[in-house]
Design a protein around this motif. Structure first.
Motif, PDB file in Angstrom:
ATOM      1  N   SER A   1      13.012  -5.062  -4.198  1.00  0.00           N
ATOM      2  CA  SER A   1      12.329  -4.490  -5.375  1.00  0.00           C
ATOM      3  C   SER A   1      11.085  -3.725  -4.960  1.00  0.00           C
ATOM      4  O   SER A   1      10.829  -2.624  -5.467  1.00  0.00           O
ATOM      5  N   ASP A   2      10.328  -4.283  -4.006  1.00  0.00           N
ATOM      6  CA  ASP A   2       9.130  -3.576  -3.533  1.00  0.00           C
ATOM      7  C   ASP A   2       9.501  -2.246  -2.905  1.00  0.00           C
ATOM      8  O   ASP A   2       8.800  -1.237  -3.081  1.00  0.00           O
ATOM      9  N   GLU A   3      10.605  -2.213  -2.190  1.00  0.00           N
ATOM     10  CA  GLU A   3      11.026  -0.972  -1.543  1.00  0.00           C
ATOM     11  C   GLU A   3      11.427   0.072  -2.579  1.00  0.00           C
ATOM     12  O   GLU A   3      11.106   1.267  -2.443  1.00  0.00           O
ATOM     13  N   ARG A   4      12.121  -0.366  -3.630  1.00  0.00           N
ATOM     14  CA  ARG A   4      12.507   0.582  -4.679  1.00  0.00           C
ATOM     15  C   ARG A   4      11.280   1.195  -5.342  1.00  0.00           C
ATOM     16  O   ARG A   4      11.213   2.407  -5.548  1.00  0.00           O
ATOM     17  N   TYR A   5      10.339   0.341  -5.707  1.00  0.00           N
ATOM     18  CA  TYR A   5       9.148   0.862  -6.379  1.00  0.00           C
ATOM     19  C   TYR A   5       8.297   1.706  -5.433  1.00  0.00           C
ATOM     20  O   TYR A   5       7.644   2.653  -5.863  1.00  0.00           O
ATOM     21  N   ARG A   6       8.289   1.360  -4.128  1.00  0.00           N
ATOM     22  CA  ARG A   6       7.533   2.174  -3.177  1.00  0.00           C
ATOM     23  C   ARG A   6       8.121   3.575  -3.089  1.00  0.00           C
ATOM     24  O   ARG A   6       7.399   4.579  -3.125  1.00  0.00           O
ATOM     25  N   VAL A   7       9.478   3.644  -2.963  1.00  0.00           N
ATOM     26  CA  VAL A   7      10.124   4.948  -2.885  1.00  0.00           C
ATOM     27  C   VAL A   7       9.900   5.737  -4.172  1.00  0.00           C
ATOM     28  O   VAL A   7       9.642   6.951  -4.142  1.00  0.00           O
ATOM     29  N   LEU A   8       9.996   5.050  -5.310  1.00  0.00           N
ATOM     30  CA  LEU A   8       9.793   5.727  -6.591  1.00  0.00           C
ATOM     31  C   LEU A   8       8.380   6.277  -6.699  1.00  0.00           C
ATOM     32  O   LEU A   8       8.177   7.418  -7.133  1.00  0.00           O
ATOM     33  N   ALA A   9       7.391   5.484  -6.313  1.00  0.00           N
ATOM     34  CA  ALA A   9       6.003   5.918  -6.426  1.00  0.00           C
ATOM     35  C   ALA A   9       5.697   7.064  -5.471  1.00  0.00           C
ATOM     36  O   ALA A   9       5.015   8.035  -5.832  1.00  0.00           O
ATOM     37  N   GLU A  10       6.198   6.978  -4.228  1.00  0.00           N
ATOM     38  CA  GLU A  10       5.843   7.985  -3.243  1.00  0.00           C
ATOM     39  C   GLU A  10       6.610   9.284  -3.427  1.00  0.00           C
ATOM     40  O   GLU A  10       6.180  10.329  -2.962  1.00  0.00           O
ATOM     41  N   SER A  11       7.751   9.243  -4.081  1.00  0.00           N
ATOM     42  CA  SER A  11       8.506  10.473  -4.344  1.00  0.00           C
ATOM     43  C   SER A  11       8.223  11.053  -5.724  1.00  0.00           C
ATOM     44  O   SER A  11       8.732  12.109  -6.053  1.00  0.00           O
ATOM     45  N   SER A  12       7.424  10.363  -6.534  1.00  0.00           N
ATOM     46  CA  SER A  12       7.134  10.823  -7.894  1.00  0.00           C
ATOM     47  C   SER A  12       6.173  12.007  -7.868  1.00  0.00           C
ATOM     48  O   SER A  12       5.222  12.029  -7.073  1.00  0.00           O
ATOM     49  N   PRO A  13       6.406  13.009  -8.735  1.00  0.00           N
ATOM     50  CA  PRO A  13       5.445  14.132  -8.821  1.00  0.00           C
ATOM     51  C   PRO A  13       4.183  13.759  -9.600  1.00  0.00           C
ATOM     52  O   PRO A  13       3.253  14.564  -9.668  1.00  0.00           O
ATOM     53  N   ILE A  14       4.160  12.575 -10.182  1.00  0.00           N
ATOM     54  CA  ILE A  14       3.009  12.118 -10.961  1.00  0.00           C
ATOM     55  C   ILE A  14       2.080  11.328 -10.049  1.00  0.00           C
ATOM     56  O   ILE A  14       2.523  10.549  -9.192  1.00  0.00           O
ATOM     57  N   CYS A  15       0.798  11.522 -10.227  1.00  0.00           N
ATOM     58  CA  CYS A  15      -0.194  10.849  -9.396  1.00  0.00           C
ATOM     59  C   CYS A  15      -0.328   9.386  -9.816  1.00  0.00           C
ATOM     60  O   CYS A  15      -0.409   9.086 -11.019  1.00  0.00           O
ATOM     61  N   ILE A  16      -0.385   8.480  -8.813  1.00  0.00           N
ATOM     62  CA  ILE A  16      -0.536   7.048  -9.058  1.00  0.00           C
ATOM     63  C   ILE A  16      -1.696   6.543  -8.211  1.00  0.00           C
ATOM     64  O   ILE A  16      -1.781   6.842  -7.014  1.00  0.00           O
ATOM     65  N   TRP A  17      -2.558   5.741  -8.874  1.00  0.00           N
ATOM     66  CA  TRP A  17      -3.765   5.253  -8.189  1.00  0.00           C
ATOM     67  C   TRP A  17      -4.006   3.824  -8.664  1.00  0.00           C
ATOM     68  O   TRP A  17      -4.107   3.567  -9.872  1.00  0.00           O
ATOM     69  N   GLN A  18      -4.109   2.876  -7.731  1.00  0.00           N
ATOM     70  CA  GLN A  18      -4.369   1.477  -8.053  1.00  0.00           C
ATOM     71  C   GLN A  18      -5.680   1.054  -7.406  1.00  0.00           C
ATOM     72  O   GLN A  18      -5.903   1.309  -6.216  1.00  0.00           O
ATOM     73  N   ILE A  19      -6.532   0.383  -8.200  1.00  0.00           N
ATOM     74  CA  ILE A  19      -7.840  -0.059  -7.703  1.00  0.00           C
ATOM     75  C   ILE A  19      -8.021  -1.527  -8.029  1.00  0.00           C
ATOM     76  O   ILE A  19      -7.366  -2.084  -8.916  1.00  0.00           O
ATOM     77  N   ASP A  20      -8.945  -2.164  -7.288  1.00  0.00           N
ATOM     78  CA  ASP A  20      -9.245  -3.573  -7.538  1.00  0.00           C
ATOM     79  C   ASP A  20     -10.395  -3.688  -8.522  1.00  0.00           C
ATOM     80  O   ASP A  20     -10.969  -2.669  -8.935  1.00  0.00           O
ATOM     81  N   PRO A  21     -10.769  -4.901  -8.935  1.00  0.00           N
ATOM     82  CA  PRO A  21     -11.847  -5.054  -9.937  1.00  0.00           C
ATOM     83  C   PRO A  21     -13.184  -4.484  -9.492  1.00  0.00           C
ATOM     84  O   PRO A  21     -14.046  -4.231 -10.335  1.00  0.00           O
ATOM     85  N   GLU A  22     -13.386  -4.290  -8.173  1.00  0.00           N
ATOM     86  CA  GLU A  22     -14.650  -3.713  -7.706  1.00  0.00           C
ATOM     87  C   GLU A  22     -14.568  -2.197  -7.593  1.00  0.00           C
ATOM     88  O   GLU A  22     -15.536  -1.557  -7.167  1.00  0.00           O
ATOM     89  N   GLY A  23     -13.437  -1.609  -7.961  1.00  0.00           N
ATOM     90  CA  GLY A  23     -13.299  -0.163  -7.919  1.00  0.00           C
ATOM     91  C   GLY A  23     -12.834   0.374  -6.580  1.00  0.00           C
ATOM     92  O   GLY A  23     -12.818   1.592  -6.379  1.00  0.00           O
ATOM     93  N   ARG A  24     -12.427  -0.506  -5.649  1.00  0.00           N
ATOM     94  CA  ARG A  24     -11.911  -0.065  -4.358  1.00  0.00           C
ATOM     95  C   ARG A  24     -10.414   0.228  -4.477  1.00  0.00           C
ATOM     96  O   ARG A  24      -9.704  -0.406  -5.252  1.00  0.00           O
ATOM     97  N   THR A  25      -9.945   1.150  -3.665  1.00  0.00           N
ATOM     98  CA  THR A  25      -8.564   1.610  -3.751  1.00  0.00           C
ATOM     99  C   THR A  25      -7.628   0.630  -3.064  1.00  0.00           C
ATOM    100  O   THR A  25      -7.834   0.269  -1.892  1.00  0.00           O
ATOM    101  N   LEU A  26      -6.599   0.218  -3.785  1.00  0.00           N
ATOM    102  CA  LEU A  26      -5.548  -0.621  -3.226  1.00  0.00           C
ATOM    103  C   LEU A  26      -4.323   0.196  -2.845  1.00  0.00           C
ATOM    104  O   LEU A  26      -3.647  -0.121  -1.861  1.00  0.00           O
ATOM    105  N   TYR A  27      -4.052   1.239  -3.609  1.00  0.00           N
ATOM    106  CA  TYR A  27      -2.877   2.064  -3.332  1.00  0.00           C
ATOM    107  C   TYR A  27      -3.045   3.394  -4.044  1.00  0.00           C
ATOM    108  O   TYR A  27      -3.634   3.483  -5.129  1.00  0.00           O
ATOM    109  N   LEU A  28      -2.524   4.460  -3.421  1.00  0.00           N
ATOM    110  CA  LEU A  28      -2.354   5.749  -4.070  1.00  0.00           C
ATOM    111  C   LEU A  28      -1.195   6.444  -3.398  1.00  0.00           C
ATOM    112  O   LEU A  28      -0.961   6.300  -2.188  1.00  0.00           O
ATOM    113  N   ASN A  29      -0.413   7.190  -4.192  1.00  0.00           N
ATOM    114  CA  ASN A  29       0.756   7.848  -3.639  1.00  0.00           C
ATOM    115  C   ASN A  29       0.359   9.196  -3.034  1.00  0.00           C
ATOM    116  O   ASN A  29      -0.776   9.677  -3.219  1.00  0.00           O
TER     117      ASN A  29
END
Length: 816
Positions: free
Chosen positions: A169-197
């Motif tokens: 499941s993680d692999e599917r969502y990783r491929v979906l996020a990294e191949s998506s033309p839409i920007c994705i950005w995940q941050i932690d409660p302190e505002g630090r970046t956890l993930y971006l495609n």
């Protein structure tokens, strides 16, 4: 006996196989001592209810005797892992069980006793349903307490399957996020970046995602100063678990600005706190530039349209969309964007009478290309209408089909109203001249005809005096006198219209006049008509004949009643106004200064435009033949103008009419009301319905002729039972019962009591030559009964009837 065997084991011992082994090894020293074998009876039943993990669905627990029988106690999870049936209900403290073979094939109990522990070890267990379970097992035995062992088991096969599925499941969502033309950005409660495609990294002008992931850089450093407040507020909402969307501007590492639509969602932990925030960013930079260019273009067009008086519009024929370039909504009093931008929406604002004509003109232009120049009424937000002049033309495509319509509109309301006002004034002048000419003619005729009537009526009175009661000509003379009297009534109205009647003016209060007439007016209108009196207590006094004032109000109320065949409401109101020399639409000459206004409004049929110029003409009526003389409104006009006033008519078909007359305000205070009351009581314009009950035919005929002569509507009956039946069938109100006291079958008193059960406001006048009823005589003496003694003069009877009809019902103690 309770045997605490597992006290002290931690809650996370089975996170994985290694953790299980380490925890058991670490907690081995914390386990409570086993009771010695000698202290445990053979029938002892160990209790698992107080042991850690006894009810755990993922940790199997088995307490076994190391005597080779492998008997002992197991929890539900252990039995399920072993593929054994779980009895229900389970005994308190656990489930006793016995294994037919050791848990670990080939394991020697003596070896476990000697070493004190076993495992962890993975075993394959073939279950009854053919499946294979992979278990991780550890066991422990203390030499100090021989004979018992504790087995712990975990199904690691299920754990491994879940891990594999999670990885997929993680692999599917990783491929979906990294191949998506839409920007994705995940941050932690302190505002630090956890993930971006990668797309998001490109917007931020990063060479690699690792340039931001895992660093201490705050995500807010990439937002423009104008967006800082918005992202702070939105981040606070995420921490409260709220999802929302907002616009913000991002600035890349090298200064590239990108307008984004941000859809933010929080990821909450089991403790209710936000673990991270996931944002999806959609690039709307190009759209914003187009919107700004369109806005600037529309703003230039709007300014150009507002600088002139005309509005420009464009109608897309295929889609029916209609756009306005200019303050279309504001000029009609609507909020911006409140009116629909469609052709049907525009047509819904047109006056219903104008809509068919405009639709026909549009069709003609589309078919024959004739010029389109039309005027129409368009509805404002308050329900009023403006008059617009519309000039438009269609644009045809190469095939000759109409594609678009472009036009302009201008407001011509003021100029058209000025033209209508001028025409109205001219019409009023012609109407006033016509009425004045008709009035002079009517006055001249009435003057001469009244002299003739006076002679005719005088000779008739002489003949009645000279003729014997049984003379055959007496009846014919009476009919001549009745006809003459009716003719005299018409003459009085003509004189009032022509303003040649000799009035007896007094300073009177219109409030008192109207309120004293209220009971009589309520009898005049039908039961389906609601009469409301709304007199302003500050209404001033006027100088006028009170009988004329009563006649004007009565005629207007009767006119309103006749305009409402299906019922409605009539409102009589008053007030003070200050006229400045003119009242638009008024009939009669208007004098500047303070005036008293009296209005009679109804919710009736209204008056059509074709009838308005003639409503004050004598003998002009729209009623059916025999329903009116046509002198009611002409009499109103004559009396009001005779007293230096004017009449204003406001009407609309099917929406009712308001007749208002204005009289000059008199500064002199009004006299005592009793004087005015006496003048009103002598009025002869009060139409009433009288039920006459008399068993003597001659007396009944004489009284009936008198009542008819004086304008009363007379219903006659010979005795009480017949009168009851007549009253029940009568559709119009009965105002007075004139009855003999002594009659066969039913006397007058019993008749009156029976009628007042259904007609509580009925007035009663008794007549008799004698009565043997002592109670009745006493009531008459105390004023509780209205009574006239036979024989009586006809003039005396008429005076008594008017006195009874004008009496105040609250002042009558009994019966009437």
């Amino acid at each position: 006996m309770m045997i605490p065997l597992l006290m002290g084991l931690g809650a996370s011992v089975l996170a994985n196989a290694c953790l299980l082994y380490l925890v058991v090894a670490r907690r081995r020293s914390e386990m409570p001592p086993f009771p010695s074998e000698a202290l445990i009876p053979d029938n002892a039943e160990p209790d698992l209810s107080d042991q850690p993990f006894a009810d755990s669905p993922w940790l199997g627990i088995f307490l076994a005797r190391l005597d080779g029988s492998w008997s002992g106690l197991a929890n539900r999870a252990f039995l399920e892992m072993m593929g054994m049936a779980v009895p229900a209900p389970a005994p308190s403290g656990g489930i006793p069980c016995r294994l037919s073979q050791p848990l670990v094939p080939g394991m020697d109990p003596m070896r476990l006793l000697a070493t004190g522990s076993f495992g962890p070890a993975e075993i394959e267990l073939r279950q009854g349903d053919g499946t294979t379970a992979y278990l991780l097992v550890i066991a422990e035995s203390r030499r100090d307490y021989p004979g018992w062992a504790v087995f712990l088991a975990v199904d690691v096969g299920r754990y491994q399957s879940s891990r594999q599925e999670l990885r997929r499941s993680d692999e599917r969502y990783r491929v979906l996020a990294e191949s998506s033309p839409i920007c994705i950005w995940q941050i932690d409660p302190e505002g630090r970046t956890l993930y971006l495609n990668p797309v998001m990294a490109g917007v931020l002008e990063l060479e690699h995602i690792d340039d931001l992931v895992g660093t201490q850089t705050h995500y807010g450093d990439f937002f423009s100063p104008e967006s800082q407040e918005a992202i702070k507020a939105e981040f606070a909402r995420r921490q409260r678990g709220i999802t929302s969307a907002y616009e913000a501007e991002l600035i890349g590492r090298w200064g590239k600005r990108t307008r984004m639509m941000v859809y933010g969602s929080p990821i909450m932990g089991t403790d209710g706190r936000m673990e991270s925030s996931m944002g999806i960013f959609v690039d709307i930079t190009a759209r914003k530039r187009e919107e700004e260019a369109l806005r600037e273009s529309e703003e230039r067009l709007r300014v150009a349209a507002e600088c002139g008086r005309e509005l420009i519009y464009e109608w897309e024929i295929a889609t029916s969309r209609r756009d306005w370039f200019g303050p279309f909504d504001q000029r009609l009093g609507y909020a911006l964007g409140e009116t629909p931008r469609t052709q049907a929406g525009w047509e819904s604002l047109l006056h219903p009478e104008d809509r068919p004509r405009i639709e026909k003109a549009i069709d003609q232009h589309l078919r024959s290309r004739q010029p389109f120049l039309e005027e129409y009424r368009i509805r404002c937000s308050d329900g009023s209408y403006l008059i617009w002049s519309d000039r438009g033309t269609a644009i045809w495509d190469a095939a000759g089909a109409p594609r678009k319509w472009i036009g302009t509109t201008s407001d011509v309301t003021q100029s058209r109203r000025a033209e209508d006002d001028l025409r109205g004034r001219e019409e009023q002048l012609r109407q006033a001249q016509k009425l004045e000419a008709v009035g002079r003619l009517a006055g001249g005729i009435a003057h001469d005809f009244n002299n003739l009537l006076a002679a005719i009526m005088g000779y008739c009175e002489l003949m009645l005096i000279r003729l014997e009661p049984e003379h055959p000509c007496r009846r014919e003379v009476g009919e001549i006198l009745n006809g003459s009297d009716r003719a005299a009534g018409l003459i009085r109205q003509l004189l009032a219209f022509s303003r040649q009647e000799i009035p007896q003016p007094k300073v009177i209060s219109p409030i008192f006049i109207v309120r004293s007439m209220e009971r009589m007016l309520r009898h005049v209108v039908e039961e389906s008509v609601e009469l409301r009196i709304q007199m302003d207590d500050d209404t001033g006094s006027v100088r006028m004949d009170p009988v004329q004032m009563e006649q004007v109000i009565l005629n207007l109320v009767l006119n309103s009643r006749d305009a409402m065949p299906n019922g409605g409401s009539v409102i009589v109101s008053s007030g003070n106004v200050d006229l400045h020399g003119e009242v638009p639409g008024a009939y009669g000459r208007v004098h500047a200064g303070p005036h008293v206004r009296i209005s009679v409004a109804d919710t009736g049929l209204g008056i059509g435009r074709e009838h308005l110029p003639h409503i004050f003409d004598p003998f002009y009526t729209t009623k059916d033949k025999g329903k009116g003389s046509g002198l009611g409104l002409s009499t109103v006009y004559g009396i009001v103008t005779q007293n230096h006033g004017c009449v204003l008519v406001e009407t609309e078909v099917h929406k009712g009419s308001v007749f208002s007359f204005f009289l000059p305000l008199c500064e002199t205070p009004a006299p005592e009301e009793s004087e005015v009351r006496r003048a009103i009581r002598s009025s002869s314009v009060i139409p009433k319905t009288v039920l006459l009950v008399e068993d003597d035919d001659e007396v009944r005929a004489i009284v009936r002729e008198l009542l008819n002569q004086q304008g009363f509507h007379c219903l006659e009956a010979k005795q009480g039972v017949e009168a009851l039946a007549l009253a029940e069938k009568c559709e119009q109100p009965i105002h007075l019962l004139l009855t003999d006291v002594v009659m066969p079958e039913m006397g007058g008193k019993e008749l009156a009591d029976a009628l007042k059960l259904h007609l509580p406001h009925l007035r009663v006048l008794y007549m008799s030559g004698y009565t043997q009823d002592a109670v009745f005589r006493d009531e008459v003496a105390r004023g509780g009964r209205n009574f006239i003694q036979k024989p009586f003069a006809l003039g005396t009877l008429l005076t008594k009837i008017r006195e009874v009809l004008s009496s105040d019902p609250e002042m009558e103690s009994v019966g009437v």
